[in-house]
Design a protein around this motif. Structure first.
Motif, short mmCIF file in Angstrom:
data_model
loop_
_atom_site.label_atom_id
_atom_site.label_comp_id
_atom_site.label_asym_id
_atom_site.label_seq_id
_atom_site.Cartn_x
_atom_site.Cartn_y
_atom_site.Cartn_z
N LYS B 93 0.67 -1.37 0.08
CA LYS B 93 -0.06 -0.03 0.08
C LYS B 93 0.79 1.26 -0.07
O LYS B 93 0.42 2.18 -0.69
CB LYS B 93 -1.03 -0.07 1.25
N TRP B 94 2.21 1.05 0.77
CA TRP B 94 2.91 2.34 0.72
C TRP B 94 3.43 2.79 -0.67
O TRP B 94 3.86 3.82 -0.81
CB TRP B 94 4.04 2.11 1.56
N TYR B 97 1.27 5.35 -1.61
CA TYR B 97 1.53 6.50 -1.16
C TYR B 97 2.77 7.31 -1.66
O TYR B 97 2.76 8.43 -2.06
CB TYR B 97 1.80 6.30 0.30
N TRP B 98 3.89 6.48 -2.07
CA TRP B 98 4.84 6.86 -2.50
C TRP B 98 4.68 7.36 -4.09
O TRP B 98 5.39 8.54 -4.30
CB TRP B 98 6.22 5.91 -2.69
N TYR B 179 2.58 -1.49 -6.97
CA TYR B 179 1.41 -1.38 -5.99
C TYR B 179 0.26 -2.42 -6.62
O TYR B 179 -0.19 -3.19 -5.87
CB TYR B 179 0.85 -0.15 -6.06
#
Lengths: 651, 187
Positions: B93-94, B97-98, B179
């Motif tokens: 999930k990060w 975000y990145w 992702y």
């Protein structure tokens, strides 16, 4: 990097208008391909295939043409002052024309030759001889400017010059007129046996091209007319035609035409080089100028040299031989293989061709036919390769196409004659208009000629162009020699008398042509490379103006405090770093030429104001949209004025 | 993800953007390569010559350095370290975000570039040698395009991203791909 950039753009699917020039496809072999006009047509914006460096003869300069178009690109000032470019007028280039006779503002330039590596043109330098006050000049083909001139002592009528050896080891300069060596006060009638003919071997530094007289061969007092180097197997030898072996000192047209045969002198320069390297020869006091222009100081310096090494050929066994050659030979040309040496007896209808192999055999067999001043004479029949019989009248010069053909000019019958090496058969002849002297095939004096065109350089033009009073243009003619028959394509005017020329494929030279001079490399003593360094300095009656120029102003452009009687030096630096943005400058009443200053360059002119007033100076080369605004003023006050020097810009 | 995070580092090697000016008098066009820490000549002296041209219409000189030359490299290094931490430690999930962070920062960078271009093209010296007006009477600006090609007086200006931008774009895209791949594997 560009490729990467474009592939990136393609990857991103972006349309971008690229204006890169696509090479136009060469003209097809359609029905018009035999049309001469099409063959010399170079479309607007396209480049010629060859550079031709054509001597300016009595103009003293060297002209740069494109072939096949015959368009003139530049006149490079060499031995004569040129007010357009300030050559010989500005403080930087005056030393280039210094000689042992003082400042000589003119000469008669004759035979350009391009530097070689391994017998092929390398396109680094052009050398050319000044005939009248003997000098050899070197033109740098990155700047197309004269960067070195060396005076040749003990020489007079520097005519059998300036031809280079296979690796530009030497540029050779032979004297046409023999003179007393050293010069002295003596009766002209004592010419015979007393005058000498100096053949000078000028070494060329392989790194920086610097010229230095390695040695002078002091030959008998004949006239040394033309010369060419051996190549291939004959590399290491040099061949000179001679006339006036009668050693007449008056009415030469009769008295020098009495011997049935004169000589081609074969000089083994490698043997003499070895002799002098081992301490041979004699150092003779002398006085001659060596002038060098430095690209970084943008300034020439002249040094007087006081000594020259001379060699008596009789003291170097095996160094020099005479090859009997009929009828006062003029041209002396060596074919691309180095085997054949063509002597053009100018009072003859025949051409004499000597064989290098036979010459070596004759020397080996010591089959001599007497000697002249200690120099062995070989037997004519022993060295003869063949004769081109009854080819024309008055043969002068021969060049080669690299395909086994030779092309010889005939002055009296006014034609170029093509003949075959080996069979000596005449293949074709074409008239020239009129009285052709030299001819030139690009690379013709090398192992690898570009045998596509020959340029015939005529001595007489008469009615070929619109008349311009008694003095009409000089002219050259271009022939296509790619077929069996030569085809006249083009007449084009030339400057001065086009004595000889040297041609080279443009691709070898043009990529090296500099666009600008780097400001950061400007080492001129009075350079102002930064606007903060602009200044005006008084030193007694001398005023030095450190000035800059850039689109579209001078800095400073207002100067006060100059007085009548001052000697004002304008040291002007062009701060531009863009291609083709020169600026010029001059001021009312300057008793000298303008300056024409290339980007990054510094030049100096001197102005000695004689009248009180406010005098404008301006840019003389239309440089920009604001060119007409590029101007300034100098206030000149009376000699006893106490107005302080001051300068400003934009105040 | 790992490779994607490292790709923006190519910005330290290759230019981010290029502006090229074409005109008949410049058979070799004038060009400026924009790096994250420098303005560079496409060919020697191009920026000097662009400045010389532009002074006629009162444009300012292109500065030797701008604050962005310090901020951008720092931003790239920080986001790369962040990305590496995410690649090694964090869950998929990060990656998203990145991705969002990088897209936002890139957009901010472009907007900053646009502001500079606008100022460069419109903040003109009132004593300019030549003053041009638009048909509606307003003072003509000389802003180069943010992206694309545009005619400005006798020049045709081109403004396009370069290899550095490409690497960054691909890197950011890879994080998004990572992702989706991560999400699929997690189901």
């Amino acid at each position: 990097m560009k490729n990467i950039k474009y592939s990136v753009l393609a990857f991103l699917g972006l349309a971008m208008v690229l204006t890169s020039c696509q090479p136009k496809s060469k003209t097809s072999n359609g029905a018009l391909s035999s049309g001469a006009a099409e063959k010399v047509y170079v479309a607007p914006g396209e480049h010629d295939e060859y550079y031709a460096f054509i001597s300016g003869g009595f103009s003293g300069q060297l002209s740069v043409y494109g072939l096949p178009s015959g368009r003139l690109f530049k006149v490079i000032p060499v031995f004569s002052q040129d007010a357009e470019k300030a050559y010989g007028y500005n403080e930087e280039t005056k030393p280039m024309l210094n000689t042992s006779h003082g400042f000589v503002p003119w000469d008669d330039s004759h035979h350009p030759d391009i530097s070689q590596t391994n017998g092929e043109l390398d396109g680094r330098y052009v050398f050319i001889n000044g005939n009248n006050t003997p000098r050899i000049a070197k033109i740098d083909l990155t700047t197309f400017e004269t960067t070195e001139i060396i005076e040749v002592p003990n020489s007079a009528g520097n005519h059998s010059s300036s031809f280079v050896t296979e690796n530009t080891e030497y540029v050779v300069a032979g004297t046409r007129f023999s003179v007393p060596v050293p010069q002295r006060d003596m009766s002209i009638k004592e010419y015979k046996g007393n005058f000498k003919g100096a053949l000078s071997f000028i070494s060329v530094d392989p790194e920086d091209g610097g010229m230095d007289i390695k040695f002078q061969l002091l030959m008998p007092g004949f006239d040394y007319d033309l010369s060419h180097p051996g190549r291939g197997a004959s590399h290491g030898w040099f061949f000179f035609t001679t006339y006036n072996t009668e050693e007449a000192n008056t009415l030469l047209e009769v008295n020098a035409s009495q011997n049935d045969k004169d000589f081609i002198a074969a000089v083994n320069w490698k043997a003499i080089e070895e002799y002098v390297n081992n301490g041979g020869g004699k150092k003779m006091p002398s006085n001659y100028a060596h002038n060098v222009y430095d690209e970084h100081t943008h300034t020439a310096t002249s040094t007087m040299k006081k000594e020259v090494l001379v060699v008596n050929p009789a003291e170097v066994p095996g160094a020099v031989y005479f090859l009997p050659t009929p009828k006062s030979p003029h041209g002396c040309d060596v074919d691309p293989s180095g085997e054949y040496i063509v002597g053009a007896g100018k009072l003859s209808a025949d051409l004499t061709v000597h064989s290098f192999t036979k010459m070596l055999a004759a020397i080996e067999g010591e089959k001599f036919d007497g000697e002249a001043y200690g120099i062995p004479i070989l037997k004519f029949e022993d060295v003869l390769a063949g004769t081109v019989n009854q080819a024309g009248l008055g043969p002068l010069h021969t060049e080669f196409d690299g395909q086994g053909n030779a092309y010889t000019t005939f002055f009296i019958s006014s034609e170029v004659v093509k003949w075959k090496l080996g069979t000596w058969d005449v293949v074709d002849r074409q008239s020239t208009y009129y009285s052709v002297g030299h001819l030139m095939i690009p690379g013709g004096n090398s192992r690898k000629p570009f045998g596509k065109y020959v340029v015939a350089m005529n001595k007489i033009t008469k009615d070929r162009y619109l008349p311009t009073g008694p003095e009409v243009t000089q002219s050259a003619q271009l022939f296509d020699i790619s077929g069996e028959k030569m085809e006249l394509l083009l007449d084009f005017p030339t400057i001065g008398e086009p004595h000889y020329a040297a041609g080279i494929e443009a691709s070898i030279v043009k990529a090296n042509s500099k666009k600008i001079f780097s400001l950061t490399e400007n080492k001129h003593e009075y350079a102002t490379t930064n606007d903060n360094d602009v200044k005006v300095v008084r030193n007694g009656k001398e005023v030095h103006i450190y000035m800059t120029m850039i689109r579209s102003h001078f800095n400073p452009d207002n100067i006060e405090g100059v007085k009548v009687g001052d000697k004002v030096y304008f040291h002007v630096t062009n701060l531009e770093q863009d291609y083709d943005v020169p600026h010029g400058v001059s001021i009312i009443g300057a008793n000298t030429s303008e300056l024409l200053i290339m980007p990054g360059q510094t030049e100096t002119f001197v102005w000695e104001p004689k009248q009180v007033g406010v005098w404008p100076f301006y840019c003389t080369d239309f440089c920009s949209a604001l060119h007409q605004e590029m101007q300034g003023y100098v206030r000149v006050s009376p000699a006893n004025s106490n107005i302080e020097l001051s300068h400003s810009l934009g105040e | 993800m790992f490779v994607g995070v490292l790709l923006p580092l190519f910005l330290f090697v290759f230019p981010l953007w290029n502006i090229t000016l074409e005109a008949p008098q410049y058979p070799t066009p004038l060009g400026m390569d924009i790096y994250i820490n420098d303005f560079a000549d496409a060919n020697p002296h191009d920026i000097k010559n662009i400045n010389l041209m532009n002074h006629y219409v009162g444009m300012k000189y292109i500065p030797d350095a701008i604050p962005e030359f310090k901020i951008f490299p720092a931003g790239i290094i920080i986001t790369t370290i962040l990305g590496l931490l995410i690649a090694f430690k964090a869950n998929y999930k990060w990656y998203l975000y990145w991705f969002i962070l990088m897209v936002s920062l890139s957009a901010a960078g472009l907007y900053d570039f646009y502001l500079w271009e606008h100022d460069y093209g419109h903040d003109l010296d009132p004593k300019a040698i030549m003053k041009f007006t638009n048909p509606d009477g307003t003072v003509m600006g000389f802003q180069p395009p943010l992206f694309g090609s545009k005619d400005i007086l006798n020049f045709k200006a081109h403004s396009y991203p370069q290899l550095g931008a490409l690497f960054m774009g691909v890197g950011i895209a890879m994080s998004l791909v990572a992702y989706f791949v991560g999400r699929k594997e997690n189901k």
